[in-house]
Design an enzyme around this catalytic site. Structure first.
Site, short mmCIF file in Angstrom:
data_model
loop_
_atom_site.label_atom_id
_atom_site.label_comp_id
_atom_site.label_asym_id
_atom_site.label_seq_id
_atom_site.Cartn_x
_atom_site.Cartn_y
_atom_site.Cartn_z
N TYR A 1 -26.36 120.17 3.16
CA TYR A 1 -26.32 118.70 3.06
C TYR A 1 -26.27 118.24 1.61
CZ TYR A 1 -27.66 113.82 3.84
OH TYR A 1 -27.69 112.45 3.86
N SER B 1 -26.80 109.54 -0.80
CA SER B 1 -28.19 109.91 -0.46
C SER B 1 -28.86 110.34 -1.75
CB SER B 1 -28.16 111.09 0.51
OG SER B 1 -29.44 111.68 0.63
C1 8X3 Z 1 -31.33 111.48 3.63
C2 8X3 Z 1 -32.34 111.71 2.59
O1 8X3 Z 1 -34.09 113.29 1.59
O2 8X3 Z 1 -33.38 113.72 3.89
O3 8X3 Z 1 -30.05 111.33 3.11
O4 8X3 Z 1 -31.91 114.23 2.07
S1 8X3 Z 1 -32.94 113.31 2.54
#
Ligand code: 8X3
Length: 244
Positions: free
Chosen positions: A144, A131
């Site tokens: 995340y 990502s």
């Molecule tokens: C998804 C992109 O910008 O929401 O992996 O982290 S973001």
């Protein structure tokens, strides 16, 4: 030569499903794995592949999955995701554990188990879907972004460790792709999930699948290391040109 074989994790929807379709179109026999077995079973029927239940957070499940596959040329590490948006001070430890287990340890489990077969194939390819969160941090996203950074670091480390072995490694780092990603992140809140893509033309699963297809059709001496892809309407995490 025997038929080329690909493995796609998280193949029940979104990027994983689209990638399985793309690789099948290219003539691969595709093993599709996901927790939602009904979905991968239907997909496998459609594309002439093989469905196997897979929970990348379970050692036993990954073992059963990888043992059922004799030969593998291409591994697409797609399983993963985000849960919640919270500042560090309010971090939900269960959300963090889920994100680290799924993105980091899950990818490690599957990759580790299939590595001997990828090497034995004589021309293996590992594509890991990370990502832009693996390249940048953003406020309220540390669970995340940290997991995606760690997942990417393990993947990039392998590039050096496997030097001299017949395995290529490609990291694809997408920005906003409209899939179930935000629905999962916001715990099924469809309204909140839709807001992420409101007023922009996001990427679609198919866009990423086509890139995987391009990577998989390069000749064996060409290693595409990192591909960063965002919608034209996105400059970075949280930086969007939205039409109102
Ligand atoms: C998804 C992109 O910008 O929401 O992996 O982290 S973001």
């Amino acid at each position: 030569m025997s038929i080329r074989t690909a493995v796609v994790t998280g193949a029940s929807s979104g990027i994983g499903e689209a990638t399985a379709r793309e690789l099948a179109k290219q003539g691969y026999h595709v093993y599709v794995g996901a927790r939602r077995f009904d979905r991968v079973r239907r997909l496998a029927e459609e594309i002439g592949g093989t469905a196997i239940e897979l929970d990348v957070t379970s050692e036993a499940s990954v073992l059963a999955f990888t043992e059922a596959i004799d030969h593998v040329d291409v591994l697409v590490n797609n399983a993963g995701g985000a849960k919640g948006m919270a500042p560090v001070i309010d971090a939900d430890l269960d959300d963090w554990r889920w994100m680290w287990e799924t993105n980091v340890v899950g990818t490690l489990r599957v990759t580790k188990a299939l590595l001997p077969k990828l090497i034995a194939s004589g021309d293996g390819l590992i594509v890991t879907i990370t990502s832009i969160a693996a390249l940048q941090t953003y406020d309220n996203g540390s669970g995340y972004t940290s997991a995606k950074h760690a997942q990417a670091v393990a993947h990039r480390t392998l590039r050096g460790e496997l030097l001299g072995k017949p395995v290529r490694l490609t990291e694809i780092a997408p920005g906003a792709v409209e899939t179930e990603f935000s629905l999962v992140r916001f715990d099924g809140d469809a309204e909140r999930a839709a807001k992420v893509y409101e007023g922009i033309d996001p990427l679609h699963a198919r866009d990423i699948a086509e890139i995987v297809g391009f990577v998989a059709t390069r000749p064996p001496h060409v290693n595409l290391d990192t591909i960063v892809v965002k919608p034209r309407d996105q400059a970075g995490p949280g930086s969007f040109a939205r039409r109102s």
